[in-house]
Write a protein that holds these residues in place. Structure first.
Motif, mmCIF file in Angstrom:
data_model
loop_
_atom_site.group_PDB
_atom_site.id
_atom_site.type_symbol
_atom_site.label_atom_id
_atom_site.label_comp_id
_atom_site.label_asym_id
_atom_site.label_seq_id
_atom_site.Cartn_x
_atom_site.Cartn_y
_atom_site.Cartn_z
ATOM 1 N N THR A 80 99.616 -1.582 43.745
ATOM 2 C CA THR A 80 98.579 -2.535 43.349
ATOM 3 C C THR A 80 97.218 -1.935 43.648
ATOM 4 O O THR A 80 96.964 -1.476 44.767
ATOM 5 N N ILE A 81 96.360 -1.936 42.631
ATOM 6 C CA ILE A 81 95.018 -1.354 42.738
ATOM 7 C C ILE A 81 93.980 -2.449 42.549
ATOM 8 O O ILE A 81 94.003 -3.178 41.555
ATOM 9 N N ALA A 82 93.066 -2.575 43.509
ATOM 10 C CA ALA A 82 91.972 -3.538 43.408
ATOM 11 C C ALA A 82 90.699 -2.808 43.006
ATOM 12 O O ALA A 82 90.556 -1.603 43.228
ATOM 13 N N PRO A 83 89.738 -3.525 42.398
ATOM 14 C CA PRO A 83 88.476 -2.885 42.017
ATOM 15 C C PRO A 83 87.788 -2.299 43.238
ATOM 16 O O PRO A 83 87.837 -2.873 44.332
ATOM 17 N N ALA A 84 87.162 -1.164 43.060
ATOM 18 C CA ALA A 84 86.380 -0.575 44.142
ATOM 19 C C ALA A 84 85.243 -1.519 44.506
ATOM 20 O O ALA A 84 84.714 -2.244 43.659
#
Length: 470
Positions: A80-84
């Motif tokens: 899972t990747i969240a916005p920087a």
């Protein structure tokens, strides 16, 4: 791939070739890391190969779904990747920023993910920074320590890898263990072997599978694995129980395929001893004339097989049991059996009949090397129509191998050794080998199979016969 609270959940992509799952070998990133589009985030092992999986999103890692050694089905969450933080602040609303950022990244530099082929690039000339060194979740704490340590000497492809629980330097303070193969790393974990305590027998000190097996053999001192009960080790202490190894990955794929072959194919094996002296002399002459492009015995045998299959196309076929028909292939997709650390694999040379002998030699060298390194894409390990198996490299004379389903035949070659042989009525010492042909009796009878094997034998004994068939 779906959106969850402004983050993106990357699912394990379709692996192709009927593969439905993959085992996590090693995470390349940890929670909290920042990743770029197309950066490799995890190394997985399928039934075909060990490959890196690139991520189509950029941002901050918030979750890793699955630990090393866990099998994940295709279509299930992987990372899972969240916005920087910077991107979210610039857009105002975190949720909206996440979607905007990822849509932009997808348009700019990423497409559909396919293992072994990257994720594609939309912008020509766009350059990305090189991915950071691999850091597994259980080793994140020691990443800074390793980064400050000078890399060990050795091959450019070798990487410093430590077993779980040793995130920092080695106990002795010496250089880190040199390990290239993820299979060797996993084997060491399973058998409780401390890689830092081993001295590799490979080039530049690289630790090989044999080094781990030797260290784990009965009588050898096993390194302690913190918090791991004896039942979790690949090698049980002497007298305490049997050695239990899970049937997973490529070992399971091999078992399933060979079992199916034995169930479905009524196979027959025939063999003949041949004088290979002329073949060795021909190879020496070719290599003397073209020293920059050496031709192997295997390449010459492949050329001879292609000649035989042109004359006897019945063996370049498969049986379609559902359609109740025999399908003869228009091209020869030649499989080459290769033993690797992960087990037996059969990489395929597509349309081998279109290649010259020199091209066959180069392709064989490249393909077998890639197979042993575990870098072949899954597509290169399927679709064969005939297999060549050089089991002579193991020092044996003959074999009755199992056909590589759904093919119809397999030619085996034993070791080439000095033997007494009658030449022109006189006893002489010659280079002799045994050839065996295992064939599916549904596609042909003994006359075709015997004719093919005799043609192969004649070409081995008199390579000049090849000229009449090229």
């Amino acid at each position: 791939m779906t959106a969850v609270d402004g983050a993106q959940v990357f699912l394990l992509p379709d692996l192709g070739e009927g593969l439905t799952e993959a085992e996590i070998v090693e995470w390349r990133v940890a929670v909290g890391d920042t990743v770029t589009v197309d950066q490799s985030v995890v190394e997985v092992e399928t039934a075909k190969a060990v490959v890196d999986v690139p991520c189509p999103y950029a941002g901050r890692v918030v979750a890793l779904h699955g630990a090393a050694g866990e099998v994940r089905p295709v279509g299930q969450p992987l990372i899972t990747i969240a916005p920087a933080d910077g991107a979210a602040a610039a857009a105002g609303a975190p949720g909206q920023a996440g979607h905007a950022t990822y849509r932009e990244e997808e348009r700019a530099g990423s497409g559909n993910v396919l293992i072994g082929y990257g994720t594609g690039h939309g912008g020509a000339g766009r350059r990305r920074r090189r991915p950071r060194p691999a850091v597994a979740p259980d080793r994140a704490a020691g990443a800074a320590t390793r980064a400050a340590t000078p890399p060990p000497t050795g091959p450019a492809t070798a990487s410093a890898v430590r077993p779980p629980g040793q995130a920092g330097g080695s106990p002795s303070g010496g250089p880190a263990a040199l390990v290239i193969s993820p299979i060797v790393r996993r084997l060491a974990r399973e058998r409780g072997v401390d890689l830092d305590s081993l001295r590799g027998s490979g080039p530049g000190g690289v630790i090989r599978r044999a080094d781990v097996e030797t260290a784990a053999a009965p009588g050898a001192r096993l390194a302690a694995v913190p918090d791991a009960p004896a039942s979790h080790l690949g090698l049980a202490p002497a007298g305490d129980g049997d050695l239990v190894l899970p049937l997973t990955g490529i070992r399971k794929a091999i078992a399933d395929k060979l079992s199916r072959s034995r169930r479905e194919i009524p196979e027959v094996t025939i063999w003949v001893d041949v004088d290979a002296t002329g073949l060795l002399e021909t190879r020496a002459a070719i290599n003397a004339a073209t020293p920059g492009a050496p031709v192997s015995i295997l390449a010459l045998l492949a050329r001879i097989c292609l000649s035989g299959l042109r004359r006897y196309p019945q063996l370049n076929a498969r049986v379609d049991t559902e359609g109740q028909r025999i399908v003869q292939s228009a091209g020869v997709h030649l499989g080459i059996a290769a033993q690797t650390d992960r087990g037996l694999v059969v990489p395929v040379l597509r349309d081998a009949q279109r290649r010259t002998t020199a091209e066959l030699a180069a392709a064989l060298a490249e393909t077998t090397a890639a197979a042993r390194a575990g870098t072949l894409a899954p597509a290169r390990l399927t679709g064969g129509t005939f297999t060549l198996n050089n089991y002579g490299v193991f020092g044996v004379d003959g074999s009755t191998p199992i056909i590589n389903h759904p093919e119809a035949a397999l030619l085996g070659v034993g070791r080439i050794v000095d033997k007494p042989w009658v030449v022109d009525g006189q006893l002489a010492v010659r280079k002799v080998t045994q050839l065996s042909l295992t064939f599916d009796h549904r596609v042909c009878d003994g006359g075709v199979a015997g004719g093919f094997l005799r043609h192969i034998a004649d070409c081995v004994e008199q390579p000049a016969l090849l000229i009449a068939n090229v």
